[in-house]
Enzyme design. Sequence first.
Site, PDB file in Angstrom:
ATOM      1  N   ALA A 129       0.808  -1.218   0.000  1.00  0.00           N
ATOM      2  CA  ALA A 129       0.000   0.000   0.000  1.00  0.00           C
ATOM      3  C   ALA A 129       0.841   1.267   0.000  1.00  0.00           C
ATOM      4  CB  ALA A 129      -0.954  -0.004   1.201  1.00  0.00           C
TER       5      ALA A 129
ATOM      6  N   GLU B  54       0.007  -6.791  15.040  1.00  0.00           N
ATOM      7  CA  GLU B  54       0.368  -6.605  16.440  1.00  0.00           C
ATOM      8  C   GLU B  54       1.253  -5.386  16.684  1.00  0.00           C
ATOM      9  OE1 GLU B  54       2.148 -10.266  17.661  1.00  0.00           O
ATOM     10  OE2 GLU B  54       0.283 -11.392  17.416  1.00  0.00           O
ATOM     11  N   THR B  55       1.677  -4.708  15.625  1.00  0.00           N
ATOM     12  CA  THR B  55       2.583  -3.577  15.797  1.00  0.00           C
ATOM     13  C   THR B  55       1.951  -2.294  15.268  1.00  0.00           C
ATOM     14  OG1 THR B  55       3.638  -3.790  13.637  1.00  0.00           O
ATOM     15  CG2 THR B  55       4.519  -5.163  15.423  1.00  0.00           C
TER      16      THR B  55
ATOM     17  N   HIS C 221       2.956  -0.682  12.811  1.00  0.00           N
ATOM     18  CA  HIS C 221       3.155  -0.603  11.355  1.00  0.00           C
ATOM     19  C   HIS C 221       1.833  -0.356  10.631  1.00  0.00           C
ATOM     20  CE1 HIS C 221       5.232  -1.194   7.589  1.00  0.00           C
ATOM     21  NE2 HIS C 221       4.391  -2.146   7.230  1.00  0.00           N
TER      22      HIS C 221
END
Length: 183
Positions: free
Chosen positions: A59, A88-89, A91
């Site tokens: 993206a 989970e981050t 990012h």
Amino acid sequence: MAEAESHYVLPRPSFDKPVKLLIVVAPYYKDIADWLVEGAKAEIEAAGGSWEIAEVPGALEVPTAIGIANRMSNHDGYVALGCVIRGETTHYETVCNDSSRALQLLGLQGLCIGNGILTVENKEQAEVRADPARGNKGGGAAAAALHLIALGRKWGARTKGIGFKPPSDSYQIAGDSNGSPKA
């Protein structure tokens, strides 16, 4: 759930000259991307337009590819497609915010872009939004680009009362109240 909601949809624009769009897709989640592309192609074709496809890794690369294409090709508009699923981050926030912001900046420069990059919590949400028979966000992104192209053509045809006007003989660039140039 978004699938059950009903929203107003603008009537499809019509064009006196053909339109050509570039679909830029990040097929990271290939099944989701394929549905988004299917919806976008159908919407463009329903408006009598043509399309090309460019694939990019993710993206974040979609806006860059659109910027390059705008400088080096002859497309009337662009459809940005992809899917970002929360992990989970942090990012996720970076990818969502930066890709969206970059597309918006390109749009503010005058590019006709439909943003169909899904930003979702899980795969199930992505499937509902991407499926042409349900959410059809690929078709929605193509429709947005088509509407912007139609507006650009409408406003681009104006020749009076807009734009830069060169100075005339009576235009005072730098002078005092008598029109004498300042030293």
